[in-house]
Write a protein that holds these residues in place. Structure first.
Motif, PDB file in Angstrom:
ATOM      1  N   LEU A 279     -17.364  13.035  17.616  1.00 52.44           N
ATOM      2  CA  LEU A 279     -17.393  13.201  16.155  1.00 52.44           C
ATOM      3  C   LEU A 279     -17.105  14.646  15.753  1.00 52.44           C
ATOM      4  N   ARG A 280     -17.462  15.548  16.635  1.00 53.31           N
ATOM      5  CA  ARG A 280     -17.346  16.970  16.322  1.00 53.31           C
ATOM      6  C   ARG A 280     -15.913  17.366  15.931  1.00 53.31           C
ATOM      7  N   ASN A 281     -14.981  16.930  16.754  1.00 50.52           N
ATOM      8  CA  ASN A 281     -13.588  17.334  16.494  1.00 50.52           C
ATOM      9  C   ASN A 281     -13.064  16.816  15.152  1.00 50.52           C
ATOM     10  N   PRO A 282     -13.201  15.487  14.880  1.00 48.97           N
ATOM     11  CA  PRO A 282     -12.704  15.041  13.558  1.00 48.97           C
ATOM     12  C   PRO A 282     -13.447  15.697  12.401  1.00 48.97           C
ATOM     13  N   ILE A 283     -14.740  15.919  12.564  1.00 49.33           N
ATOM     14  CA  ILE A 283     -15.507  16.554  11.472  1.00 49.33           C
ATOM     15  C   ILE A 283     -14.956  17.969  11.243  1.00 49.33           C
ATOM     16  N   GLY A 284     -14.720  18.659  12.345  1.00 55.40           N
ATOM     17  CA  GLY A 284     -14.164  20.021  12.249  1.00 55.40           C
ATOM     18  C   GLY A 284     -12.830  20.000  11.512  1.00 55.40           C
ATOM     19  N   ALA A 285     -11.994  19.013  11.849  1.00 55.85           N
ATOM     20  CA  ALA A 285     -10.664  18.920  11.228  1.00 55.85           C
ATOM     21  C   ALA A 285     -10.805  18.642   9.733  1.00 55.85           C
ATOM     22  N   ILE A 286     -11.717  17.710   9.363  1.00 57.32           N
ATOM     23  CA  ILE A 286     -11.912  17.366   7.938  1.00 57.32           C
ATOM     24  C   ILE A 286     -12.422  18.594   7.179  1.00 57.32           C
ATOM     25  N   LYS A 287     -13.361  19.304   7.803  1.00 58.81           N
ATOM     26  CA  LYS A 287     -13.942  20.497   7.172  1.00 58.81           C
ATOM     27  C   LYS A 287     -12.855  21.497   6.820  1.00 58.81           C
ATOM     28  N   GLN A 288     -11.996  21.731   7.808  1.00 51.40           N
ATOM     29  CA  GLN A 288     -10.914  22.706   7.606  1.00 51.40           C
ATOM     30  C   GLN A 288      -9.993  22.260   6.483  1.00 51.40           C
ATOM     31  N   SER A 289      -9.629  20.965   6.471  1.00 52.95           N
ATOM     32  CA  SER A 289      -8.720  20.447   5.439  1.00 52.95           C
ATOM     33  C   SER A 289      -9.336  20.609   4.065  1.00 52.95           C
ATOM     34  N   ILE A 290     -10.654  20.270   3.959  1.00 50.95           N
ATOM     35  CA  ILE A 290     -11.318  20.381   2.648  1.00 50.95           C
ATOM     36  C   ILE A 290     -11.338  21.844   2.197  1.00 50.95           C
ATOM     37  N   LYS A 307     -15.136  19.501  -8.060  1.00 51.12           N
ATOM     38  CA  LYS A 307     -16.546  19.122  -7.966  1.00 51.12           C
ATOM     39  C   LYS A 307     -16.772  18.079  -6.862  1.00 51.12           C
ATOM     40  N   PHE A 308     -15.895  17.037  -6.860  1.00 51.34           N
ATOM     41  CA  PHE A 308     -16.062  15.978  -5.840  1.00 51.34           C
ATOM     42  C   PHE A 308     -15.830  16.506  -4.426  1.00 51.34           C
ATOM     43  N   LEU A 309     -14.822  17.382  -4.333  1.00 55.50           N
ATOM     44  CA  LEU A 309     -14.527  17.919  -3.001  1.00 55.50           C
ATOM     45  C   LEU A 309     -15.655  18.837  -2.502  1.00 55.50           C
ATOM     46  N   SER A 310     -16.235  19.602  -3.447  1.00 47.59           N
ATOM     47  CA  SER A 310     -17.358  20.485  -3.068  1.00 47.59           C
ATOM     48  C   SER A 310     -18.519  19.651  -2.566  1.00 47.59           C
ATOM     49  N   ASN A 311     -18.781  18.546  -3.265  1.00 46.04           N
ATOM     50  CA  ASN A 311     -19.854  17.630  -2.847  1.00 46.04           C
ATOM     51  C   ASN A 311     -19.566  17.079  -1.442  1.00 46.04           C
ATOM     52  N   ALA A 312     -18.288  16.684  -1.231  1.00 47.57           N
ATOM     53  CA  ALA A 312     -17.887  16.151   0.084  1.00 47.57           C
ATOM     54  C   ALA A 312     -18.098  17.214   1.165  1.00 47.57           C
ATOM     55  N   ARG A 318     -23.690  18.932   6.307  1.00 43.92           N
ATOM     56  CA  ARG A 318     -24.940  18.329   6.806  1.00 43.92           C
ATOM     57  C   ARG A 318     -24.652  17.425   7.999  1.00 43.92           C
ATOM     58  N   LEU A 319     -23.554  16.658   7.877  1.00 45.93           N
ATOM     59  CA  LEU A 319     -23.180  15.769   8.977  1.00 45.93           C
ATOM     60  C   LEU A 319     -22.868  16.579  10.233  1.00 45.93           C
ATOM     61  N   SER A 320     -22.174  17.688  10.003  1.00 46.24           N
ATOM     62  CA  SER A 320     -21.810  18.549  11.124  1.00 46.24           C
ATOM     63  C   SER A 320     -23.063  19.133  11.786  1.00 46.24           C
ATOM     64  N   ALA A 321     -24.037  19.551  10.926  1.00 44.73           N
ATOM     65  CA  ALA A 321     -25.290  20.116  11.478  1.00 44.73           C
ATOM     66  C   ALA A 321     -26.040  19.058  12.274  1.00 44.73           C
ATOM     67  N   LEU A 322     -26.042  17.816  11.728  1.00 48.06           N
ATOM     68  CA  LEU A 322     -26.734  16.731  12.425  1.00 48.06           C
ATOM     69  C   LEU A 322     -26.081  16.456  13.781  1.00 48.06           C
ATOM     70  N   VAL A 323     -24.783  16.409  13.777  1.00 52.68           N
ATOM     71  CA  VAL A 323     -24.049  16.159  15.024  1.00 52.68           C
ATOM     72  C   VAL A 323     -24.354  17.270  16.034  1.00 52.68           C
ATOM     73  N   ASP A 324     -24.358  18.505  15.529  1.00 50.90           N
ATOM     74  CA  ASP A 324     -24.655  19.641  16.433  1.00 50.90           C
ATOM     75  C   ASP A 324     -26.061  19.521  17.013  1.00 50.90           C
ATOM     76  N   ASP A 325     -27.020  19.162  16.132  1.00 51.70           N
ATOM     77  CA  ASP A 325     -28.414  19.034  16.592  1.00 51.70           C
ATOM     78  C   ASP A 325     -28.543  17.937  17.642  1.00 51.70           C
ATOM     79  N   ILE A 326     -27.940  16.774  17.360  1.00 52.48           N
ATOM     80  CA  ILE A 326     -28.049  15.653  18.315  1.00 52.48           C
ATOM     81  C   ILE A 326     -27.429  16.047  19.652  1.00 52.48           C
ATOM     82  N   LEU A 327     -26.323  16.707  19.561  1.00 52.02           N
ATOM     83  CA  LEU A 327     -25.636  17.119  20.789  1.00 52.02           C
ATOM     84  C   LEU A 327     -26.497  18.104  21.585  1.00 52.02           C
TER      85      LEU A 327
END
Ligand code: ADP
Length: 502
Positions: A279-290, A307-312, A318-327
């Protein structure tokens, strides 16, 4: 006639002798009878008189004898002196003496018999009672013994049939009891272990290690080489046995084979680790695109789009932090977390964390006080991991401390030898006492969350605890609702990569 009669007759004749000549002369004169006739008459009269006296004496003695027997009978007791005295008084009549003696001896016999009978009865009663009491006590003891024996048999049967291994040791660590399950789990024979220490003669490859982690409920995981391809993992829970005076007399240990459970846990961790890693890699890619879109590089954004993109982006963070924590957690639990030790000054780590959180604390108007002891020696740690520990604890402190609050970060030599103690105190909302033992658990969040910041995964403190333990330390918390919370963790001052890997 017996002696008494003869004596009486003689006495009477003697008494009459002086009067005989006078009587003879007078009779001679009066009757004109010859002297010889008068003398004969005198003797006859003397004999008659003597016989009368003897009779009176005999009557008298008989009455005395009867009185003695009656007296003795009435009193119910026999005084030897008195009897002797009385018998002496009877010496005149042998017949009466004999009679009295027979009466006395039969009375004596009777009395002695009576006494013997009463003493015998008394003794019989006494000993009968004693025997009865003794028999009762013996029967009671026998009953208790039987009960204890039954209970012992029952307990032994239960212990034997328990699926978990049970080992009881005395205060010297010598094995007193071991059930078949324990024999099987420890690959040993009860006969070889009873009276010896459990680890005595244990082949090194058999008992690989006692896990260094002891969970909150006092459980320890033991890894055992079962001489097969796989290792056995046993979870042992021990309880101290105390006598009525509170003295430790031994310990009972229950062993459970958790190899399968551990395998499942490992598989789960492995799966989580794989998924989160993927999940880390796609999340990283989405983060960069946003980020690129938000910067406007890909064209102007309307306000609602922004506004919507900032929310995303926020949710993605948060998703990235969760993934990092689980890992991180799955790596820590699998003991696969790499750490790179480096001699570092704790003040430097504290400064770095404070700098990172500076904007946040300033925005919330929270004061940070650094209280690091001067001349504190450098410590061999993985600085990135200790930064992660401090970030997790201090960001919680910021989240749960209202505006104008204070967070104090202290560091000093610990009272525990060879350890440094780092503490983080806040003046926040605090944690309820019943929540305190839970907060280091996975995905655990206290009730106070509704009052504070709702963000977070519930993994921050679990990871902090694992990382602290990886550095040879321990973490603890102290809190009072409405007043604040203090987290304290220790770090080993002489950590090596080998010792941290254990
Ligand atoms: P989270 O990601 O939810 O913060 P943590 O494991 O870091 O998870 O913390 C667990 C819970 O402990 C938090 O949700 C919070 O309820 C409580 N907590 C931790 N630190 C503090 C603190 N300084 N003050 C009050 N509550 C705290």
């Amino acid at each position: 006639m017996h002696k008494i009669t003869e004596i009486s007759l003689t006495t009477a004749s003697l008494l009459l002798l002086p009067v005989q000549p006078v009587w003879a002369l007078t009779a001679d004169k009066i009757t004109g009878l010859s002297t010889n006739v008068v003398f004969i008459i005198t003797i006859i009269v003397s004999i008659i008189f003597g016989l009368i006296l003897a009779r009176v004496a005999a009557e008298n003695r008989q009455a005395k004898g009867r009185m003695l027997v009656t007296k003795t009978k009435n009193r119910g007791e026999l005084n030897p002196n008195e009897i002797l005295q009385e018998l002496k008084g009877l010496s005149g009549s042998a017949k009466n003496q004999k009679k009295a003696a027979v009466a006395l001896s039969s009375l004596l016999d009777e009395k002695v018999k009576e006494k013997v009978t009463s003493v015998r009865q008394e003794l019989t009663d006494k000993y009968g009672k004693l025997v009865e009491e003794k028999s009762k006590v013996a029967a009671e003891a026998q009953k208790k013994f039987k009960k204890t024996l039954n209970e012992k048999k029952q307990t032994e049967a239960i212990v034997r049939s328990v699926a978990a291994g049970v080992v009881v040791v005395n205060n010297k660590g010598e094995v007193l009891l071991m059930n078949p399950a324990a024999e099987k789990l420890l690959n040993t024979k009860k006969e070889e272990k009873i009276g010896h220490s459990l680890t005595e003669d244990a082949r090194e490859e058999q008992l690989i290690s006692l896990a260094k982690t002891t969970s909150l409920d006092g459980e320890t995981d033991i890894e055992i080489d079962s001489n097969e391809d796989t290792k056995k993992i046993l979870r042992s829970s021990s309880a101290v046995i105390e006598d009525e005076n509170g003295q430790t007399v031994g310990m009972v240990t229950v062993l459970n084979d958790i190899t399968k459970q551990k395998e499942l846990d490992n598989m789960k961790s492995q799966f989580l680790s794989n998924v989160t890693h993927e999940l880390r890699n796609p999340i990283g890619a989405i983060k960069q695109s946003i980020a690129v879109i938000l910067e406007g590089t890909a064209g102007e954004l309307t306000e609602p789009q922004h506004k919507f993109l900032s929310n995303a982006k926020r949710n993605l963070d948060r998703l990235s932090a969760l993934v990092d924590d689980i890992l991180d957690l799955s790596k820590l639990e699998a003991k696969k977390m790499d750490i790179t030790l480096k001699m570092t000054a704790i003040s430097k780590i504290v400064d770095e964390v404070c700098e990172t959180l500076d904007t946040w604390t300033k925005n919330k108007e929270i004061r940070i006080v650094k209280d690091v002891e001067k001349d504190l020696q450098e410590i061999n740690v993985d600085p990135d991991r200790i930064i992660q520990v401090l970030m997790n604890i201090i960001s919680n402190a910021i989240k749960f401390t209202p505006q104008d609050g204070t967070i104090t970060i202290g560091a000093k030599l610990s009272e525990e030898k060879g350890k440094m103690a780092v503490s983080i105190s806040d003046t926040g909302i605090g944690i309820a006492q019943d929540d305190l033992p839970k907060i280091f658990g996975k995905f655990q969040q206290a009730k106070n969350r509704s009052a504070g910041d709702k963000s977070g995964t519930g993994l921050g403190l679990t990871i902090a605890q694992e990382l602290v333990e990886l550095h040879g330390g321990k973490i603890s918390v102290d809190s009072e609702e409405g007043k604040g919370t203090t987290f304290t963790f220790t770090l080993s001052m002489n950590l090596t990569e080998e010792s941290s890997a254990k």
